[in-house]
Design an enzyme around this catalytic site. Structure first.
Site, PDB file in Angstrom:
ATOM      1  N   ASP A 145       0.825  -1.197   0.000  1.00  0.00           N
ATOM      2  CA  ASP A 145       0.000   0.000   0.000  1.00  0.00           C
ATOM      3  C   ASP A 145       0.867   1.258   0.000  1.00  0.00           C
ATOM      4  O   ASP A 145       1.957   1.288   0.564  1.00  0.00           O
ATOM      5  CB  ASP A 145      -0.894   0.005   1.240  1.00  0.00           C
ATOM      6  CG  ASP A 145      -1.744   1.259   1.333  1.00  0.00           C
ATOM      7  OD1 ASP A 145      -2.651   1.397   0.498  1.00  0.00           O
ATOM      8  OD2 ASP A 145      -1.483   2.087   2.221  1.00  0.00           O
ATOM      9  N   GLU A 183       0.995  -0.442  -5.267  1.00  0.00           N
ATOM     10  CA  GLU A 183      -0.060   0.550  -5.441  1.00  0.00           C
ATOM     11  C   GLU A 183       0.624   1.895  -5.732  1.00  0.00           C
ATOM     12  O   GLU A 183       0.988   2.632  -4.824  1.00  0.00           O
ATOM     13  CB  GLU A 183      -0.930   0.656  -4.190  1.00  0.00           C
ATOM     14  CG  GLU A 183      -2.146   1.552  -4.404  1.00  0.00           C
ATOM     15  CD  GLU A 183      -2.590   2.319  -3.159  1.00  0.00           C
ATOM     16  OE1 GLU A 183      -3.769   2.698  -3.104  1.00  0.00           O
ATOM     17  OE2 GLU A 183      -1.773   2.555  -2.264  1.00  0.00           O
TER      18      GLU A 183
END
Length: 693
Positions: free
Chosen positions: A342, A397
């Site tokens: 993330d 990401e």
């Protein structure tokens, strides 16, 4: 120093340049990054005997039981004046069990077994580290290496619980092989039930895993597993990095979930958050030793202006130990198959992407705005993971589009296997918000779906959890809105809104699946069947309601509701991809993106895709280009009645090509009536045609 980097050799850098010659002008940047990475590996070898033992530091930090039942405890708290251990085991005496100060800011405590030879600290009992600071403060902390933390009833702060079960769960099933085509079911355990409560690991194992298998997904991405005190953070404000969230159950129940998934030939990825950490102090990493740094940079560099969280110091040796061991822990202890990292954009740049709109100019990806400590950490993490676990899957990401994120470290890249195609869902939401059907721009849609760095695998998706959170809506709700409450029954005629919504929902997902991804596709749980409304966790602003923090799988169990039709289409789309493998095939050849007809035609994986987005007109006697001559038949048709369509296509129809060049192909054929379909040529080596309405 410049001469030093000039002497660095990137083993396979020429392969990267062959794919993208424009990167040549940034060769010094790549050399410097690779040189720093090489230096990091050398120091690991010299100081720690290599990364294998270094990344198993969870065996020496925190609390660890030896073969003779001694307990050895170790912490890193460089700014502390003294450390003590307190808990249930010593009647919460704050001074009876001091740690011994070691070099490099480390502290150690050894507890012999009790008279009956059982460990001094019993399983499932509470502990605290008592930190005395140089300012004379006494702080109560959870070990950064804690393996379990719970929130007692009516308490806000999480408690550290010693987890050492007498009969730990033993994995039975081997890890599945890495899929060629990755079909990801993005999941959150806590909302995986129609009931207005926090759902459990066991519920997911029993009730959700069979649905995922039936749908044809071969990969689960589990969100919000790393312990986080604030449920509404969606798991992105991590407080205990080595602890599986206790709000869903025990660590053993999570292990069983993963083992069961493996038995179904499904790989499981952890949504890992190494980009930042919660600013909580009593139950988080922040100010563990009483300082404003420790695991983080001191403010302001160590604080994220938008997220209100702390930012890691990736140049710190002990932070490297902590984060790399964290990855190893989840792979070894729980047998995850990889990670979705993330916040990679935030990690890679000193500006964290705040207020930036990336145009694709290469100057945006190099220079002083790049945080090279972070890049070297990501290179090291991917190198370690892929060396120790060759089939490990890592996904970045990243919204910036930095070149070489998904190229190997040996080429000078960051070493990720995939990146998320984050522009695609944004485009679909923009279209649905701003454009009437007749204004949809076929060329722009195709451009967005195909505008990616080829050679760097990407995961396409029409919507993820991001598009469903409060303030936005799922695609289905954008398409059908309040009519989903009253008009989704198949016992009544479809209204124009429901008809349009169901057809477009299928077409958007198929087009994204087939054209947008390179080896991967993702769906957020429930959205495959058009989950209504939005996602919102209990918080003060909604009176702590769980009404929107759930997935209404019960809608599928009512046969006359049209949610089942969308579910069936998603299932058969995945199963068809599993058979023909277009995700793992070379990029598609788009032969038509006709604005007047609102038609998109392309070939991929020896399959022909035809999609008609015209709001009022089916196309008849429509000529389409194909590369391979022969006979084509329909293999998937979104207009089938079972998918909520109108059954306008005859599946017994055979389509024959003619040697008539068309749209840059040597062959073409007439399709008598086309909405949206996949066709495959059934002559020669069984090429097929796919139709979708």
């Amino acid at each position: 120093m410049a001469d030093t980097w000039d002497n660095v050799t990137i083993p396979e850098f020429n392969s990267l340049l062959q794919m993208d010659p424009y990167l040549k002008q940034y060769e010094k940047d790549f050399r410097r990054r690779y040189g720093l990475f090489e230096k990091r590996l050398f120091l690991l070898e010299e100081a720690e005997g290599g990364f294998d033992q270094f990344t198993r530091s969870y065996r020496t930090f925190g609390v660890n039981r030896m073969a003779d039942n001694r307990l050895v405890l170790r912490e890193w708290a460089p700014a502390a004046e003294a450390l003590f251990l307190t808990g249930d085991f010593n009647g919460w005496d704050n001074f009876s069990h001091p740690y011994e100060k070691k070099e490099f800011g480390k502290w150690e405590l050894c507890l012999p077994p009790k008279h009956d030879n059982s460990p001094a600290i019993e399983h499932n009992t509470k502990l605290k580290v008592v930190v005395h600071t140089k300012k004379g403060e006494r702080l109560y902390r959870i070990s950064p290496w804690a393996k379990y933390a719970i929130q007692s009833e009516k308490q806000v702060i999480y408690d550290w619980v010693h987890w050492d079960p007498p009969q730990p769960y033993l994995h039975i099933h081997p890890r599945p092989k890495k899929p060629q085509s990755l079909r990801i079911y993005e999941s959150h355990v806590g909302i995986a039930s129609p009931d207005p409560k926090v759902a459990s690991y066991t519920n997911f194992t029993t009730n959700v895993l069979p649905r995922i298998k039936d749908l044809g997904y071969n990969c689960i991405q589990l969100m919000a597993v790393m312990e986080h005190a604030y449920y509404a953070s969606f798991g992105y404000q991590v407080t205990s990095f080595f602890a599986a969230s206790s709000r869903y159950g025990t660590p053993e129940e999570l292990k069983q979930l993963i083992d069961t998934a493996h038995s179904l030939d499904i790989v499981v990825l952890l949504d890992v958050v190494h980009s930042h950490a919660s600013q909580n102090t009593e139950d988080g990493l922040n100010s563990f030793d009483g300082s404003d740094s420790c695991f983080f940079h001191s403010p302001p560099r160590g604080e994220h202006a938008l997220w209100g969280s702390r930012l890691f110091n990736y140049s710190s040796w002990e932070v490297l130990r902590f984060l790399l061991s964290n990855l190893r822990w989840w792979m070894e202890e729980y047998r995850f198959d990889g990670f979705r990292f993330d916040g990679v954009t935030s990690m890679m740049y000193h500006h964290h992407g705040i207020g930036k709109g990336y145009r694709g100019d290469y100057s945006e990806y190099f220079g002083l705005q790049v945080d090279e400590d972070s890049l070297v950490y990501l290179m090291t993490a991917n190198h370690v993971l892929h060396t120790l676990y060759p089939d490990c899957i890592t996904i970045a990401e990243d919204v910036s589009g930095m070149p070489a994120v998904c190229r190997s470290v040996a080429e000078g890249g960051l070493g990720f296997d995939y990146r998320l195609a984050m522009a695609i869902p944004d485009k679909w939401i923009q279209i649905l918000k701003e454009l009437a059907d007749e204004a949809w721009d076929m060329g722009n849609i195709v451009y967005t779906l195909t505008n990616r760095r080829y050679g760097e695998n990407c995961i396409a998706y029409a919507e993820s959890h991001d598009q469903s959170v409060v303030g936005d809506k799922s695609l289905a709700f954008w398409l059908m809105d309040k009519e989903m409450y009253t008009n989704m029954s198949s016992l009544i005629p479809m209204t124009p809104v429901i008809d349009r919504g169901i057809q477009l929902h299928k077409m958007i997902r198929l087009l994204t699946h087939a054209l947008g991804g390179e080896e991967g596709y993702l769906n957020f749980m429930g959205n495959e069947f058009g989950h209504p409304e939005w996602l919102d966790f209990p918080r003060k602003g909604n009176n702590e309601s769980y009404h929107y923090a759930r997935r209404q799988y019960n809608l599928l169990d009512t046969d006359h509701l049209r949610y089942r039709q969308l579910y069936d289409f998603d299932r058969d789309m995945n199963r068809t991809e599993d058979k023909y493998g277009w995700l793992a095939a070379p990029p598609a050849f788009v032969s038509a993106k006709h604005e007047g007809d609102k038609v998109i035609v392309f070939e991929r994986g020896n399959v022909l895709f035809l999609l008609n987005f015209h709001p009022t007109r089916s196309q008849t006697n429509y000529r389409v280009a194909v590369a391979s001559p022969g006979k084509y038949t329909i293999k998937l048709d979104s207009d089938e009645v079972q998918y909520g369509g109108h059954g306008r296509l005859d599946h017994n129809t055979e389509f024959f090509t003619e040697p008539q060049p068309f749209n840059e192909r040597e062959n073409s054929m007439l399709v008598q009536r086309e909405n949206s379909m996949l066709l495959r040529n059934t002559s020669e080596r069984e090429r097929e045609l796919y139709a979708v309405t």
